[in-house]
Design an enzyme around this catalytic site. Structure first.
Site, PDB file in Angstrom:
ATOM      1  CB  VAL A   1      -0.985  -0.041   1.103  1.00  0.00           C
ATOM      2  CG1 VAL A   1      -1.961  -1.110   1.005  1.00  0.00           C
ATOM      3  CG2 VAL A   1      -0.328   0.036   2.374  1.00  0.00           C
TER       4      VAL A   1
ATOM      5  CG  ASN B   1      -3.670  -2.857  10.615  1.00  0.00           C
ATOM      6  OD1 ASN B   1      -3.691  -2.559  11.552  1.00  0.00           O
ATOM      7  ND2 ASN B   1      -2.928  -3.767   9.859  1.00  0.00           N
TER       8      ASN B   1
ATOM      9  CE1 TYR C   1       5.482   3.017  14.327  1.00  0.00           C
ATOM     10  CE2 TYR C   1       5.747   3.955  16.624  1.00  0.00           C
ATOM     11  CZ  TYR C   1       5.094   2.983  15.801  1.00  0.00           C
ATOM     12  OH  TYR C   1       4.015   2.389  16.181  1.00  0.00           O
TER      13      TYR C   1
ATOM     14  CB  ALA D   1       7.084  12.608  14.220  1.00  0.00           C
TER      15      ALA D   1
ATOM     16  CE  LYS E   1       1.841   3.806  13.709  1.00  0.00           C
ATOM     17  NZ  LYS E   1       0.594   2.982  12.880  1.00  0.00           N
TER      18      LYS E   1
HETATM   19  N1  LIG Z   1       1.538  -4.508  18.091  1.00  0.00           N
HETATM   20  C1  LIG Z   1       1.641  -3.231  19.044  1.00  0.00           C
HETATM   21  O1  LIG Z   1       2.284  -3.142  19.842  1.00  0.00           O
HETATM   22  C2  LIG Z   1       0.978  -1.887  18.144  1.00  0.00           C
HETATM   23  C3  LIG Z   1       1.212  -0.710  19.202  1.00  0.00           C
HETATM   24  C4  LIG Z   1       0.594   0.360  18.553  1.00  0.00           C
HETATM   25  C5  LIG Z   1       0.234   0.516  17.269  1.00  0.00           C
HETATM   26  N2  LIG Z   1       0.480  -0.669  16.327  1.00  0.00           N
HETATM   27  C6  LIG Z   1      -0.001  -0.424  15.064  1.00  0.00           C
HETATM   28  O2  LIG Z   1      -0.987  -1.240  14.675  1.00  0.00           O
HETATM   29  C7  LIG Z   1      -0.736  -1.713  13.329  1.00  0.00           C
HETATM   30  C8  LIG Z   1      -0.651  -3.033  13.025  1.00  0.00           C
HETATM   31  O3  LIG Z   1       0.472  -3.308  13.915  1.00  0.00           O
HETATM   32  P1  LIG Z   1       0.908  -5.214  13.986  1.00  0.00           P
HETATM   33  O4  LIG Z   1       1.590  -5.286  15.356  1.00  0.00           O
HETATM   34  O5  LIG Z   1      -0.431  -5.744  13.893  1.00  0.00           O
HETATM   35  O6  LIG Z   1       1.603  -5.298  12.765  1.00  0.00           O
HETATM   36  P2  LIG Z   1       2.170  -6.477  12.139  1.00  0.00           P
HETATM   37  O7  LIG Z   1       3.419  -6.210  11.505  1.00  0.00           O
HETATM   38  O8  LIG Z   1       2.192  -7.810  13.103  1.00  0.00           O
HETATM   39  O9  LIG Z   1       1.233  -7.057  10.994  1.00  0.00           O
HETATM   40  C9  LIG Z   1       1.127  -5.798   9.811  1.00  0.00           C
HETATM   41  C10 LIG Z   1       0.950  -6.588   8.705  1.00  0.00           C
HETATM   42  O10 LIG Z   1       0.976  -5.276   7.606  1.00  0.00           O
HETATM   43  C11 LIG Z   1       1.717  -6.067   6.309  1.00  0.00           C
HETATM   44  N3  LIG Z   1       2.410  -4.810   5.693  1.00  0.00           N
HETATM   45  C12 LIG Z   1       3.389  -3.931   5.992  1.00  0.00           C
HETATM   46  N4  LIG Z   1       3.676  -3.230   5.370  1.00  0.00           N
HETATM   47  C13 LIG Z   1       2.720  -3.326   4.412  1.00  0.00           C
HETATM   48  C14 LIG Z   1       2.540  -2.546   3.036  1.00  0.00           C
HETATM   49  N5  LIG Z   1       3.591  -1.449   2.868  1.00  0.00           N
HETATM   50  N6  LIG Z   1       1.529  -2.960   2.266  1.00  0.00           N
HETATM   51  C15 LIG Z   1       0.691  -4.008   2.828  1.00  0.00           C
HETATM   52  N7  LIG Z   1       0.814  -4.701   3.903  1.00  0.00           N
HETATM   53  C16 LIG Z   1       1.940  -4.441   4.740  1.00  0.00           C
HETATM   54  C17 LIG Z   1       2.801  -7.054   7.126  1.00  0.00           C
HETATM   55  O11 LIG Z   1       3.159  -7.821   5.894  1.00  0.00           O
HETATM   56  C18 LIG Z   1       1.974  -7.733   8.277  1.00  0.00           C
HETATM   57  O12 LIG Z   1       1.351  -8.721   7.765  1.00  0.00           O
HETATM   58  C19 LIG Z   1       0.434  -0.613  12.875  1.00  0.00           C
HETATM   59  O13 LIG Z   1       0.201   0.764  12.239  1.00  0.00           O
HETATM   60  C20 LIG Z   1       1.134  -0.534  14.159  1.00  0.00           C
HETATM   61  O14 LIG Z   1       2.000   0.730  14.020  1.00  0.00           O
HETATM   62  C21 LIG Z   1       0.874  -1.791  17.082  1.00  0.00           C
END
Ligand SMILES: NC(=O)c1ccc[n+]([C@@H]2O[C@H](COP(=O)([O-])OP(=O)(O)OC[C@H]3O[C@@H](n4cnc5c(N)ncnc54)[C@H](O)[C@@H]3O)[C@@H](O)[C@H]2O)c1
Length: 286
Positions: free
Chosen positions: A73, A99, A166, A168, A170
């Site tokens: 994306v 996401n 990161y 900034a 977010k």
């Molecule tokens: N896990 C945490 O502790 C946490 C905390 C705060 C915020 N977040 C946010 O939640 C969201 C999801 O995090 P997560 O921990 O589930 O991540 P994750 O890495 O476990 O899963 C994310 C998925 O997105 C896919 N992906 C990555 N870049 C992509 C791209 N350019 N195009 C299409 N797919 C892509 C990855 O292959 C993966 O399958 C993120 O925005 C992350 O910043 C996560």
């Protein structure tokens, strides 16, 4: 999300078309499955081919009508071609979940970060939200009570040392969410965000990072006694996609087990709340 916890939500998204980026793992995967179980037609954009295959198989097994595209994306052409596919297939979009997000392993003092890292962090944490939302808007305008849900982080509401860039981008998501919500409110398109605290996913394997001898303190470290699970985020994303939240726009739901409310307060091993340094026998200097 368990079938039982979805009781009462079944059919709440019946017939809705939902697009989730990064739906092959972690929070995105949990949202895709929860939406599917609540009756939505689920479109996933996932850049990892193996994960795309897995979520397609899971959605098929749950008899959820789906399109899973192996797509990056951050690539404008890939985004345009996915949106064209949704237009051809359904002619509209009701729910967009932006996401994707990643700290890309950039965990160091700001002074040591590079422009190449800033650009990469921008692409994967903020720019794709512009690309996806911009491309999807014409279809969201044809949707029914459309809802956009952006995934930010609790770190947008407090500092996170050694992750300045990161954080900034977010934080930018929450500003974008508020402003776009106002722009689109007259069209009844809602824009909200969710901000998770540390959640156990493929990206953040928090329990593996904490030495076993310290794991018993997690229940004191987090007010609600645990780190997040992807289904915690899926529950909030389901609420924001459904008509239960039809008067909510421009806001962010903190999913943090009470961490932000606690601020600098922690519980000691015996459960006493304190905002003072805790000196243990091990830490005591001889
Ligand atoms: N896990 C945490 O502790 C946490 C905390 C705060 C915020 N977040 C946010 O939640 C969201 C999801 O995090 P997560 O921990 O589930 O991540 P994750 O890495 O476990 O899963 C994310 C998925 O997105 C896919 N992906 C990555 N870049 C992509 C791209 N350019 N195009 C299409 N797919 C892509 C990855 O292959 C993966 O399958 C993120 O925005 C992350 O910043 C996560």
């Amino acid at each position: 999300m368990t079938e039982t916890s979805l009781e009462g939500m079944a059919d709440s998204l019946l017939g809705k078309i939902a697009l989730i980026s990064g739906g092959g793992a972690g929070i995105g995967r949990a949202i895709a499955l929860a939406y599917g179980r609540c009756g939505a037609i689920v479109v996933v954009a996932e850049k990892d081919a193996g994960r795309a295959d897995n979520i397609r198989a899971e959605l098929d097994a749950a008899k959820v009508t789906n399109i899973v595209a192996c797509a990056d994306v951050t690539d404008a052409d890939a985004v345009d071609s996915l949106i064209a596919k949704i237009k051809d297939g359904f002619g509209r979009l009701d729910i967009l979940v932006n996401n994707v997000g990643d700290f890309l392993g950039v965990h160091k003092p700001f002074a040591e970060t590079t422009r190449a890292e800033w650009s990469a962090l921008y692409g994967v944490n903020l720019e794709h939200i512009f690309l996806m939302t911009h491309a999807a808007l014409p279809l969201l305008r044809k949707g029914e009570n459309a809802s956009i849900i952006n995934v930010s982080t609790i770190e947008a509401f407090r500092g996170i040392p050694n992750f300045s860039v990161y954080s900034a981008f977010k934080t930018g998501i929450t500003g974008f969410t508020k402003s776009l919500a106002l722009e689109l409110a007259p069209e009844n398109i809602r824009v909200n965000a969710i901000a998770p605290e540390t959640t156990e996913t493929e990206q953040i394997q928090i329990l593996k990072w904490i030495p076993e001898e310290h794991q018993h303190m997690v229940k004191r470290w987090m007010p609600l006694g645990r780190y997040g699970q992807p289904d915690d985020a899926a529950g909030a994303a389901l609420f924001l996609a459904s008509s239960l939240s039809s008067w909510i726009t421009g806001t962010t739901i903190n999913l943090d087990g009470g961490a932000l409310a606690a601020g600098g307060w922690r519980q000691t091993a015996d459960g006493t709340w304190t905002n003072r340094p805790v000196i243990t026998a091990h830490a005591h200097k001889a």
